[in-house]
Design a protein around this motif. Structure first.
Motif, PDB file in Angstrom:
ATOM      1  N   THR A  91     -46.271 -24.450  22.248  1.00  0.00           N
ATOM      2  CA  THR A  91     -45.716 -25.285  23.390  1.00  0.00           C
ATOM      3  C   THR A  91     -45.508 -26.585  22.647  1.00  0.00           C
ATOM      4  OG1 THR A  91     -46.925 -24.046  25.072  1.00  0.00           O
ATOM      5  CG2 THR A  91     -46.191 -26.320  25.477  1.00  0.00           C
ATOM      6  N   VAL A  92     -44.358 -27.084  22.500  1.00  0.00           N
ATOM      7  CA  VAL A  92     -43.979 -28.308  21.899  1.00  0.00           C
ATOM      8  C   VAL A  92     -43.431 -29.254  22.802  1.00  0.00           C
ATOM      9  CG1 VAL A  92     -42.587 -29.458  20.191  1.00  0.00           C
ATOM     10  CG2 VAL A  92     -43.430 -27.154  19.911  1.00  0.00           C
ATOM     11  N   THR A  93     -43.901 -30.441  23.130  1.00  0.00           N
ATOM     12  CA  THR A  93     -43.586 -31.433  23.932  1.00  0.00           C
ATOM     13  C   THR A  93     -42.667 -32.730  23.132  1.00  0.00           C
ATOM     14  OG1 THR A  93     -45.400 -31.157  25.328  1.00  0.00           O
ATOM     15  CG2 THR A  93     -44.362 -33.314  25.573  1.00  0.00           C
ATOM     16  N   LEU A  94     -41.396 -32.620  23.325  1.00  0.00           N
ATOM     17  CA  LEU A  94     -40.563 -33.701  22.792  1.00  0.00           C
ATOM     18  C   LEU A  94     -40.351 -34.841  23.567  1.00  0.00           C
ATOM     19  CD1 LEU A  94     -37.770 -31.343  21.139  1.00  0.00           C
ATOM     20  CD2 LEU A  94     -40.082 -32.125  19.945  1.00  0.00           C
ATOM     21  N   LYS A  95     -40.296 -34.642  24.542  1.00  0.00           N
ATOM     22  CA  LYS A  95     -40.066 -35.585  25.621  1.00  0.00           C
ATOM     23  C   LYS A  95     -40.732 -35.537  26.767  1.00  0.00           C
ATOM     24  CE  LYS A  95     -36.371 -38.236  28.026  1.00  0.00           C
ATOM     25  NZ  LYS A  95     -34.865 -38.152  28.179  1.00  0.00           N
ATOM     26  N   TRP A  96     -41.991 -36.081  26.996  1.00  0.00           N
ATOM     27  CA  TRP A  96     -42.731 -35.627  28.428  1.00  0.00           C
ATOM     28  C   TRP A  96     -42.034 -35.856  29.401  1.00  0.00           C
ATOM     29  CZ3 TRP A  96     -45.043 -37.770  32.718  1.00  0.00           C
ATOM     30  CH2 TRP A  96     -45.797 -36.992  33.219  1.00  0.00           C
ATOM     31  N   PRO A  97     -41.966 -35.017  30.540  1.00  0.00           N
ATOM     32  CA  PRO A  97     -42.990 -33.878  30.645  1.00  0.00           C
ATOM     33  C   PRO A  97     -42.227 -32.589  30.307  1.00  0.00           C
ATOM     34  CG  PRO A  97     -41.839 -34.393  32.856  1.00  0.00           C
ATOM     35  CD  PRO A  97     -41.233 -35.232  31.876  1.00  0.00           C
ATOM     36  N   GLU A  98     -41.413 -32.515  29.442  1.00  0.00           N
ATOM     37  CA  GLU A  98     -40.656 -31.260  29.431  1.00  0.00           C
ATOM     38  C   GLU A  98     -41.434 -30.609  27.943  1.00  0.00           C
ATOM     39  OE1 GLU A  98     -36.786 -32.436  28.134  1.00  0.00           O
ATOM     40  OE2 GLU A  98     -36.112 -32.643  30.179  1.00  0.00           O
ATOM     41  N   HIS A  99     -41.769 -29.131  28.403  1.00  0.00           N
ATOM     42  CA  HIS A  99     -42.537 -28.597  27.322  1.00  0.00           C
ATOM     43  C   HIS A  99     -41.328 -27.501  26.787  1.00  0.00           C
ATOM     44  CE1 HIS A  99     -46.304 -30.371  28.565  1.00  0.00           C
ATOM     45  NE2 HIS A  99     -45.994 -30.253  29.738  1.00  0.00           N
ATOM     46  N   HIS A 100     -41.290 -27.441  25.518  1.00  0.00           N
ATOM     47  CA  HIS A 100     -40.426 -26.501  24.890  1.00  0.00           C
ATOM     48  C   HIS A 100     -41.376 -25.176  24.681  1.00  0.00           C
ATOM     49  CE1 HIS A 100     -36.812 -29.119  24.280  1.00  0.00           C
ATOM     50  NE2 HIS A 100     -37.814 -29.776  24.591  1.00  0.00           N
ATOM     51  N   LEU A 101     -41.222 -23.998  25.306  1.00  0.00           N
ATOM     52  CA  LEU A 101     -42.019 -22.858  25.113  1.00  0.00           C
ATOM     53  C   LEU A 101     -41.514 -22.251  23.952  1.00  0.00           C
ATOM     54  CD1 LEU A 101     -42.800 -22.348  28.766  1.00  0.00           C
ATOM     55  CD2 LEU A 101     -43.880 -23.717  27.070  1.00  0.00           C
ATOM     56  N   LEU A 102     -41.909 -21.897  22.728  1.00  0.00           N
ATOM     57  CA  LEU A 102     -41.172 -21.195  21.658  1.00  0.00           C
ATOM     58  C   LEU A 102     -42.166 -19.865  21.382  1.00  0.00           C
ATOM     59  CD1 LEU A 102     -41.289 -24.235  19.266  1.00  0.00           C
ATOM     60  CD2 LEU A 102     -39.375 -23.477  20.972  1.00  0.00           C
ATOM     61  N   LEU A 103     -41.395 -19.012  21.233  1.00  0.00           N
ATOM     62  CA  LEU A 103     -42.086 -17.547  20.504  1.00  0.00           C
ATOM     63  C   LEU A 103     -41.636 -17.390  19.115  1.00  0.00           C
ATOM     64  CD1 LEU A 103     -43.154 -14.719  21.000  1.00  0.00           C
ATOM     65  CD2 LEU A 103     -40.970 -14.005  21.803  1.00  0.00           C
ATOM     66  N   PHE A 104     -42.740 -17.321  18.216  1.00  0.00           N
ATOM     67  CA  PHE A 104     -42.399 -16.916  16.854  1.00  0.00           C
ATOM     68  C   PHE A 104     -42.552 -15.402  16.452  1.00  0.00           C
ATOM     69  CE2 PHE A 104     -42.916 -21.363  17.137  1.00  0.00           C
ATOM     70  CZ  PHE A 104     -42.163 -21.998  16.283  1.00  0.00           C
ATOM     71  N   LYS A 105     -41.796 -14.883  15.397  1.00  0.00           N
ATOM     72  CA  LYS A 105     -41.797 -13.830  14.941  1.00  0.00           C
ATOM     73  C   LYS A 105     -43.174 -13.760  13.972  1.00  0.00           C
ATOM     74  CE  LYS A 105     -36.856 -13.323  15.193  1.00  0.00           C
ATOM     75  NZ  LYS A 105     -35.654 -13.201  14.220  1.00  0.00           N
ATOM     76  N   PRO A 106     -43.435 -12.363  13.634  1.00  0.00           N
ATOM     77  CA  PRO A 106     -44.595 -12.514  12.932  1.00  0.00           C
ATOM     78  C   PRO A 106     -44.440 -12.933  11.516  1.00  0.00           C
ATOM     79  CG  PRO A 106     -44.346 -10.071  14.063  1.00  0.00           C
ATOM     80  CD  PRO A 106     -43.200 -11.099  14.387  1.00  0.00           C
ATOM     81  N   GLY A 107     -45.309 -13.486  10.917  1.00  0.00           N
ATOM     82  CA  GLY A 107     -45.065 -14.341   9.568  1.00  0.00           C
ATOM     83  C   GLY A 107     -44.437 -15.600   9.583  1.00  0.00           C
ATOM     84  N   SER A 108     -44.093 -15.775  10.834  1.00  0.00           N
ATOM     85  CA  SER A 108     -43.573 -17.469  10.957  1.00  0.00           C
ATOM     86  C   SER A 108     -44.340 -18.385  11.830  1.00  0.00           C
ATOM     87  CB  SER A 108     -42.170 -17.401  11.787  1.00  0.00           C
ATOM     88  OG  SER A 108     -41.306 -16.617  11.091  1.00  0.00           O
ATOM     89  N   TRP A 109     -44.480 -19.692  11.509  1.00  0.00           N
ATOM     90  CA  TRP A 109     -45.148 -20.539  12.276  1.00  0.00           C
ATOM     91  C   TRP A 109     -44.294 -21.823  12.273  1.00  0.00           C
ATOM     92  CZ3 TRP A 109     -46.848 -18.080   7.916  1.00  0.00           C
ATOM     93  CH2 TRP A 109     -47.204 -18.800   6.805  1.00  0.00           C
TER      94      TRP A 109
ATOM     95  N   SER B 254     -36.787 -18.286  12.936  1.00  0.00           N
ATOM     96  CA  SER B 254     -38.130 -17.780  12.871  1.00  0.00           C
ATOM     97  C   SER B 254     -38.508 -17.704  14.429  1.00  0.00           C
ATOM     98  CB  SER B 254     -38.743 -18.275  12.078  1.00  0.00           C
ATOM     99  OG  SER B 254     -39.025 -19.641  12.456  1.00  0.00           O
ATOM    100  N   PHE B 255     -37.914 -18.470  15.405  1.00  0.00           N
ATOM    101  CA  PHE B 255     -38.585 -18.509  16.718  1.00  0.00           C
ATOM    102  C   PHE B 255     -37.154 -18.565  17.639  1.00  0.00           C
ATOM    103  CE2 PHE B 255     -37.363 -23.117  15.977  1.00  0.00           C
ATOM    104  CZ  PHE B 255     -36.826 -23.280  17.181  1.00  0.00           C
ATOM    105  N   HIS B 256     -37.821 -18.253  19.173  1.00  0.00           N
ATOM    106  CA  HIS B 256     -36.886 -18.151  20.018  1.00  0.00           C
ATOM    107  C   HIS B 256     -37.415 -19.364  21.139  1.00  0.00           C
ATOM    108  CE1 HIS B 256     -34.388 -14.604  19.215  1.00  0.00           C
ATOM    109  NE2 HIS B 256     -35.405 -14.722  18.480  1.00  0.00           N
ATOM    110  N   LYS B 257     -36.571 -20.038  21.486  1.00  0.00           N
ATOM    111  CA  LYS B 257     -37.041 -21.027  22.657  1.00  0.00           C
ATOM    112  C   LYS B 257     -36.784 -20.294  24.078  1.00  0.00           C
ATOM    113  CE  LYS B 257     -34.888 -25.066  22.899  1.00  0.00           C
ATOM    114  NZ  LYS B 257     -34.493 -26.826  23.072  1.00  0.00           N
ATOM    115  N   LEU B 258     -37.816 -20.044  24.601  1.00  0.00           N
ATOM    116  CA  LEU B 258     -37.936 -19.229  25.874  1.00  0.00           C
ATOM    117  C   LEU B 258     -37.489 -20.011  27.060  1.00  0.00           C
ATOM    118  CD1 LEU B 258     -40.770 -16.769  25.192  1.00  0.00           C
ATOM    119  CD2 LEU B 258     -38.338 -16.448  24.435  1.00  0.00           C
ATOM    120  N   ALA B 259     -37.935 -21.225  27.025  1.00  0.00           N
ATOM    121  CA  ALA B 259     -37.692 -22.166  28.251  1.00  0.00           C
ATOM    122  C   ALA B 259     -38.169 -23.584  27.943  1.00  0.00           C
ATOM    123  CB  ALA B 259     -38.770 -21.644  29.395  1.00  0.00           C
ATOM    124  N   ILE B 260     -37.804 -24.562  28.779  1.00  0.00           N
ATOM    125  CA  ILE B 260     -38.157 -25.842  28.895  1.00  0.00           C
ATOM    126  C   ILE B 260     -38.906 -26.011  30.082  1.00  0.00           C
ATOM    127  CG2 ILE B 260     -37.424 -28.326  28.663  1.00  0.00           C
ATOM    128  CD1 ILE B 260     -34.919 -27.422  26.940  1.00  0.00           C
TER     129      ILE B 260
END
Length: 182
Positions: free
Chosen positions: A116-134, A145-151
């Motif tokens: 969960t990444v907060t770039l501009k509060w209160p918006e939380h970017h929800l990211l899903l990472f594939k195996p082997g990625s971070w 390596s990732f998919h942004k599922l929602a804000i």
């Protein structure tokens, strides 16, 4: 925004469009749950207990079905972030994650992970990472390596079941469930 070494990463995340998770993940269900407090998985199954201002609900994440409902005032999670189960979980105590704290597992046994990444509060970017990625790793090939599922602005819980076969996004008013088999 101050200049920093993280600005390129912020830009990549900000510019990515939201999308459904990649295969093998499939949408199992979307539920409106007004006044959602918290959610918690059974450790031995893909059953999800949902606590809200209108009671408790039990979802089978493998089928996407609602399998039990209790509209009593038992929905409150205790100070240990636990709640008594209903239906098939009636004799179990479930660890909860949501408005009062706690968290769902953020990685699966085979390497999928959430951030969960907060770039501009209160918006939380929800990211899903594939195996082997971070997010901050040298092996991370952003953005593939990732998919942004929602804000979301009112995230209660975001993570996996204990088996890693179910992924949940719970907000103040919704539960979205993705599942995979095998």
């Amino acid at each position: 925004m101050p200049t920093s070494h993280l600005n390129p990463l912020r830009e990549i995340i900000n510019q990515c469009q939201t999308s459904q998770p990649p295969s093998p993940w499939e949408l199992a269900g979307e539920y409106t749950v007004a006044g959602l407090y918290d959610v918690g998985f059974d450790r031995d199954s893909e059953l999800l207990l949902v606590s809200s201002s209108s009671g408790l609900g039990l979802l089978d994440c493998e089928t996407g079905e609602k399998i039990a409902r209790d509209a009593s005032d038992r929905a409150l999670t205790d100070r240990f972030l636990e709640c008594k189960g209903i239906g098939a979980l009636e004799n179990k105590t479930i660890r909860m994650a949501g408005i009062y704290g706690g968290s769902l597992p953020s990685t699966t046994p085979d390497g999928w992970s959430t951030e969960t990444v907060t770039l501009k509060w209160p918006e939380h970017h929800l990211l899903l990472f594939k195996p082997g990625s971070w997010l901050h790793g040298a092996e991370c090939n952003l953005p593939s390596s990732f998919h942004k599922l929602a804000i979301e602005s009112e995230v209660r819980a975001f993570g996996f079941s204990y088996s890693g076969q179910t992924l949940v996004i719970a907000t103040s008013g919704d539960v979205v469930i993705y599942t995979r088999h095998g």
